[in-house]
Design a protein around this motif. Structure first.
Motif, PDB file in Angstrom:
ATOM      1  N   ALA A 171      12.648   2.886   7.371  1.00 43.43           N
ATOM      2  CA  ALA A 171      12.001   3.825   6.450  1.00 43.43           C
ATOM      3  C   ALA A 171      10.509   3.517   6.389  1.00 43.43           C
ATOM      4  O   ALA A 171      10.106   2.343   6.408  1.00 43.43           O
ATOM      5  CB  ALA A 171      12.609   3.732   5.057  1.00 43.43           C
ATOM      6  N   VAL A 172       9.696   4.567   6.333  1.00 42.47           N
ATOM      7  CA  VAL A 172       8.248   4.432   6.218  1.00 42.47           C
ATOM      8  C   VAL A 172       7.789   5.315   5.064  1.00 42.47           C
ATOM      9  O   VAL A 172       8.194   6.472   4.960  1.00 42.47           O
ATOM     10  CB  VAL A 172       7.521   4.860   7.508  1.00 42.47           C
ATOM     11  CG1 VAL A 172       6.004   4.707   7.357  1.00 42.47           C
ATOM     12  CG2 VAL A 172       8.017   4.050   8.705  1.00 42.47           C
ATOM     13  N   ARG A 173       6.949   4.756   4.207  1.00 43.49           N
ATOM     14  CA  ARG A 173       6.425   5.534   3.089  1.00 43.49           C
ATOM     15  C   ARG A 173       4.922   5.337   2.988  1.00 43.49           C
ATOM     16  O   ARG A 173       4.428   4.215   3.012  1.00 43.49           O
ATOM     17  CB  ARG A 173       7.084   5.113   1.768  1.00 43.49           C
ATOM     18  CG  ARG A 173       6.626   5.960   0.567  1.00 43.49           C
ATOM     19  CD  ARG A 173       7.418   5.609  -0.682  1.00 43.49           C
ATOM     20  NE  ARG A 173       7.069   4.283  -1.186  1.00 43.49           N
ATOM     21  CZ  ARG A 173       7.732   3.671  -2.165  1.00 43.49           C
ATOM     22  NH1 ARG A 173       8.788   4.253  -2.700  1.00 43.49           N
ATOM     23  NH2 ARG A 173       7.361   2.470  -2.570  1.00 43.49           N
ATOM     24  N   SER A 174       4.195   6.453   2.891  1.00 45.30           N
ATOM     25  CA  SER A 174       2.745   6.405   2.778  1.00 45.30           C
ATOM     26  C   SER A 174       2.301   7.343   1.673  1.00 45.30           C
ATOM     27  O   SER A 174       2.769   8.480   1.582  1.00 45.30           O
ATOM     28  CB  SER A 174       2.098   6.808   4.109  1.00 45.30           C
ATOM     29  OG  SER A 174       0.693   6.884   3.987  1.00 45.30           O
ATOM     30  N   ASN A 175       1.392   6.866   0.824  1.00 45.48           N
ATOM     31  CA  ASN A 175       0.857   7.720  -0.236  1.00 45.48           C
ATOM     32  C   ASN A 175      -0.588   8.124   0.019  1.00 45.48           C
ATOM     33  O   ASN A 175      -1.287   8.601  -0.881  1.00 45.48           O
ATOM     34  CB  ASN A 175       0.975   7.025  -1.594  1.00 45.48           C
ATOM     35  CG  ASN A 175       0.182   5.714  -1.645  1.00 45.48           C
ATOM     36  OD1 ASN A 175      -0.588   5.391  -0.747  1.00 45.48           O
ATOM     37  ND2 ASN A 175       0.378   4.963  -2.719  1.00 45.48           N
ATOM     38  N   GLY A 176      -1.040   7.949   1.260  1.00 48.10           N
ATOM     39  CA  GLY A 176      -2.411   8.280   1.604  1.00 48.10           C
ATOM     40  C   GLY A 176      -3.363   7.119   1.439  1.00 48.10           C
ATOM     41  O   GLY A 176      -4.445   7.102   2.026  1.00 48.10           O
ATOM     42  N   VAL A 177      -2.984   6.151   0.616  1.00 46.05           N
ATOM     43  CA  VAL A 177      -3.806   4.959   0.400  1.00 46.05           C
ATOM     44  C   VAL A 177      -3.139   3.742   1.027  1.00 46.05           C
ATOM     45  O   VAL A 177      -3.753   2.995   1.771  1.00 46.05           O
ATOM     46  CB  VAL A 177      -4.032   4.710  -1.104  1.00 46.05           C
ATOM     47  CG1 VAL A 177      -4.862   3.440  -1.323  1.00 46.05           C
ATOM     48  CG2 VAL A 177      -4.722   5.915  -1.737  1.00 46.05           C
ATOM     49  N   ARG A 178      -1.849   3.590   0.731  1.00 50.51           N
ATOM     50  CA  ARG A 178      -1.094   2.468   1.262  1.00 50.51           C
ATOM     51  C   ARG A 178       0.082   2.965   2.078  1.00 50.51           C
ATOM     52  O   ARG A 178       0.633   4.030   1.819  1.00 50.51           O
ATOM     53  CB  ARG A 178      -0.586   1.570   0.137  1.00 50.51           C
ATOM     54  CG  ARG A 178      -1.678   0.733  -0.514  1.00 50.51           C
ATOM     55  CD  ARG A 178      -1.069  -0.193  -1.547  1.00 50.51           C
ATOM     56  NE  ARG A 178      -2.072  -1.121  -2.043  1.00 50.51           N
ATOM     57  CZ  ARG A 178      -2.191  -1.468  -3.321  1.00 50.51           C
ATOM     58  NH1 ARG A 178      -1.368  -0.955  -4.212  1.00 50.51           N
ATOM     59  NH2 ARG A 178      -3.114  -2.316  -3.705  1.00 50.51           N
ATOM     60  N   CYS A 179       0.461   2.143   3.030  1.00 47.35           N
ATOM     61  CA  CYS A 179       1.635   2.444   3.846  1.00 47.35           C
ATOM     62  C   CYS A 179       2.545   1.228   3.821  1.00 47.35           C
ATOM     63  O   CYS A 179       2.088   0.099   4.042  1.00 47.35           O
ATOM     64  CB  CYS A 179       1.225   2.770   5.286  1.00 47.35           C
ATOM     65  SG  CYS A 179       2.601   3.283   6.342  1.00 47.35           S
ATOM     66  N   VAL A 180       3.816   1.450   3.511  1.00 45.04           N
ATOM     67  CA  VAL A 180       4.801   0.375   3.537  1.00 45.04           C
ATOM     68  C   VAL A 180       5.962   0.836   4.415  1.00 45.04           C
ATOM     69  O   VAL A 180       6.188   2.032   4.601  1.00 45.04           O
ATOM     70  CB  VAL A 180       5.304   0.000   2.132  1.00 45.04           C
ATOM     71  CG1 VAL A 180       4.162  -0.482   1.264  1.00 45.04           C
ATOM     72  CG2 VAL A 180       6.007   1.180   1.478  1.00 45.04           C
ATOM     73  N   ALA A 181       6.682  -0.110   4.958  1.00 49.09           N
ATOM     74  CA  ALA A 181       7.813   0.218   5.828  1.00 49.09           C
ATOM     75  C   ALA A 181       8.857  -0.876   5.713  1.00 49.09           C
ATOM     76  O   ALA A 181       8.537  -2.042   5.443  1.00 49.09           O
ATOM     77  CB  ALA A 181       7.363   0.369   7.276  1.00 49.09           C
ATOM     78  N   GLY A 182      10.103  -0.500   5.893  1.00 51.64           N
ATOM     79  CA  GLY A 182      11.180  -1.474   5.824  1.00 51.64           C
ATOM     80  C   GLY A 182      12.281  -1.127   6.797  1.00 51.64           C
ATOM     81  O   GLY A 182      12.350   0.007   7.300  1.00 51.64           O
ATOM     82  N   GLY A 183      13.130  -2.083   7.062  1.00 50.41           N
ATOM     83  CA  GLY A 183      14.215  -1.820   8.000  1.00 50.41           C
ATOM     84  C   GLY A 183      15.337  -2.831   7.874  1.00 50.41           C
ATOM     85  O   GLY A 183      15.163  -3.921   7.309  1.00 50.41           O
TER      86      GLY A 183
END
Length: 300
Positions: A171-183
């Protein structure tokens, strides 16, 4: 989300290894935060391209953390033609993670989310290489860039090259400022099979069917939620099992080898006449590191 993202509570930039002994299953969960942002900040990547590289970095951390030998390295490389992305390279070594993606500046910004690998890459292949420094051995598997995601292509690699039933969720999530990802990665290793050809591993084994069904219930939000640490995530999935063993691995770091000493060792292998041709007017050899977007000028 707090400013101090990298800590045990959030699970950012950590890998947690776990096993379910009674089911002959091993797994890894990873969540990337500051390390991911540092890697992505080296270039001005369009949104979809950024998410592809984030997915690749999570996959590299998951698979690389399976290596047990010191200085062993895993390299994930996708090379293709006809698409918006031409080249993707990530590697993992002793907790150090780096990655780079080469894309078409005109076509890449037009990519839509959830498009297929063929739309992104065109025709190409995914190569996964394990370099074992202690023994000098190298293992490589190559699969077509086919399917809905890089995670699916990696599942195909394990099925074809390793004969290991594997489930991967990213999964990848970005709010335009930060990007986080997990798996999360799950694998079935029946008794007596680790360390040799796994002729008897099967996708319809009852233990694997049970664990893979549980693993498939994981939600994208759980993989990237800083409120849910990695231990809690594993417990949520497998708390009904008789025993689940967990082992926190070394924290992840953004690693790049673009030092003067490193490039001096590489340039020393070139003949003197070639090194002369590489020199600029100041007598230095400029070296461009694609991973961190730096140009080092090496004494010739």
């Amino acid at each position: 989300m707090t400013e101090d993202l990298r800590n045990d509570d959030t699970g950012f930039d950590r890998v947690l290894a776990f096993t379910v002994p009674a089911r002959h299953v091993r797994g890894r969960v990873v969540r990337l935060g500051p390390v991911l942002e540092t890697v992505l900040s080296a270039h001005d990547y369009p949104k979809v391209v950024k998410h592809i590289l984030a997915e690749a970095l999570v996959l590299t951390a998951l698979m690389g953390s399976l290596l047990k030998q010191e200085n062993a390295q895993l390299t994930l490389q996708a090379q293709a033609e006809g698409g918006a992305v031409r080249l993707l390279v990530c590697d993992y070594r002793d907790g150090e993670l780096r990655g780079y993606l080469q894309h078409d500046a005109e076509r890449a910004p037009l990519l839509e989310e959830d498009c297929s690998l063929e739309t992104i890459f065109g025709k190409g292949y995914l190569a996964i290489t394990f370099d074992l420094a202690t023994t000098g051995e190298r293992y490589q598997g190559v699969v077509p860039l086919e399917g809905a995601s890089l995670a699916q292509a990696c599942e195909n690699y394990f099925a074809q090259s390793e004969q290991v039933p594997t489930l991967i969720r990213i999964a990848v999530r970005s709010n335009g400022v930060r990007c986080v990802a997990g798996g999360m990665l799950l694998q079935h290793l029946p008794d007596g099979e680790e360390g040799r050809e796994r002729l008897h591993a099967q996708d319809d084994h009852p233990d694997w069917e049970h664990i893979s069904i549980l693993g498939s219930t994981i939600q994208d939000g759980e993989l990237v939620d800083p409120v849910l640490n990695l231990e809690q995530l594993v417990w949520r999935l497998f708390h009904e099992e008789d025993e689940v063993r967990v082992e926190p691995l070394a924290p992840l770091e953004r690693g790049c080898r673009c030092t003067v000493d490193h490039y001096l060792s590489i340039l020393s292998s070139f003949p003197e006449d070639q090194r002369v041709e590489m020199r600029d007017p100041d007598g230095l050899i400029p070296v461009d590191c694609a991973f961190c977007s730096k140009v080092l000028r090496i004494p010739a």
